[in-house]
Design an enzyme around this catalytic site. Structure first.
Site: not given
Length: 334
Positions: A108, A63-64, A216, A157
């Site tokens: 975020d 997302k980032t 990640r 999330t």
């Protein structure tokens, strides 16, 4: 000797280096990429800021990274904040009033924004202005503060926790899904080039299979495998080194870590395989409910190890087989 602060800073810089900066280097999520590219191209033709965008999905899915690419493609500066960081309306006013025309604001954990601040955000997103109340009581007055046109990119999330008024003000909403193994392999090979270490295809496959379908996690495992290779004074991560790394980290062939296996065993041993409610499971596992909902459960459900019923979570037959526990057939509770 490096200080803890300098080591942490080096880790942050390394993680930033692993993050793709362009569409060409961003692997996976093809449908989302195409849709976002159309949004950006159309906005450029109109010579205006793109619509506000909301990304949701599990942690570590990109997302980032997508937000950074959007800012890069627009040639805009990106300002970063989070829902919990905006405690008062003044915090939000300070952030928005310091934006320049066309900037991207990345918010975020937007599901955790203060409700009062959220209401100020409505007019900022729709009309690019803030309606402020100055003073109290009979002396109170309203003031309209215009702010530059900007693009808000929200990430969460837990999309169900975002209020409908806020969710409806995003022009586009995209769900990031788990990645395919072949995409994770490509990400690992790209990251190994950034880390300046070679990796064999079998080693990349082993790490990809145990990375929880998440970039990640794949990058984290790759960095640990690099540590093992460097200790052995090897310039290549081989299948043997990858296997040794994963065994040392106690990550099994399905990508389950100790905590995943512990949660599954609690469902089986303490609750007879389920059903068990999230509160009871969290208490028995000594974990936060959010941690189970956001970190463990999505992957375990993706593997088919947990089934959610109207009465709670249940361990499936696959769970018993994986943990080598005798399976006792349960009555259907659906």
């Amino acid at each position: 000797m490096s200080s803890p602060k300098s080591i942490k800073q080096a880790d942050i810089l390394l993680d930033s280096a692993l993050r793709p900066k362009t569409w060409d280097s961003y692997i996976g999520q093809e449908k989302i990429k195409k849709n976002v590219q159309i949004i950006i191209a159309a906005a450029k033709k109109r010579q205006e800021a793109p619509e506000h965008v909301l990304f949701y999905g599990g942690p570590g899915l990109g997302k980032t990274t997508l937000s950074h690419i959007i800012a890069n493609e627009m040639g805009a500066e990106m300002k970063i904040t989070s829902g919990p960081a905006i405690e008062r309306a003044g915090d939000l006013v300070a952030i928005l009033s310091n934006l320049s025309e066309g900037d991207v604001l990345f918010l975020d954990e937007c599901h955790r924004i203060n409700k009062t601040c959220e209401e100020y955000l409505y007019s900022a997103m729709e009309d690019f202005k803030l309606n402020l109340i100055l003073g109290k009581g009979p002396m109170a007055r309203t003031m309209e503060l215009k702010i530059p046109r900007f693009t808000l990119i929200g990430a969460t999330t837990r999309i169900a926790l975002i209020s409908s008024p806020l969710r409806d003000r995003f022009g586009a909403t995209f769900q990031l899904c788990f990645y395919k193994n072949e995409d994770i392999e490509k990400i690992i090979q790209r990251s190994s080039q950034v880390l300046k270490i070679k990796i064999t295809l079998p080693a990349a496959k082993i790490i990809a299979q145990r990375s929880r379908f998440t970039p990640r996690v794949a990058n984290r495992l790759l960095k640990r495998a690099r540590d093992f290779a460097q200790i052995k004074e090897e310039d290549t991560i081989t299948e043997e080194i990858a296997q040794e790394t994963l065994e040392a980290l106690e990550i099994d062939e399905m990508g389950l870590e100790n905590e995943d296996r512990r949660i599954l065993k609690i469902i089986i041993e303490k609750f007879n395989g389920g059903p068990v409610g999230i509160q009871a499971l969290a208490a028995a596992a000594a974990e936060e409910e959010d941690a189970i909902l956001e970190i463990y459960e999505p992957y375990l459900m993706q593997l088919g190890f947990i089934e959610r019923t109207h009465r709670g979570r249940m361990a499936t037959k696959l769970t018993y087989q994986h943990l080598r526990i005798e399976y006792k057939k349960q009555d259907s509770l659906l």
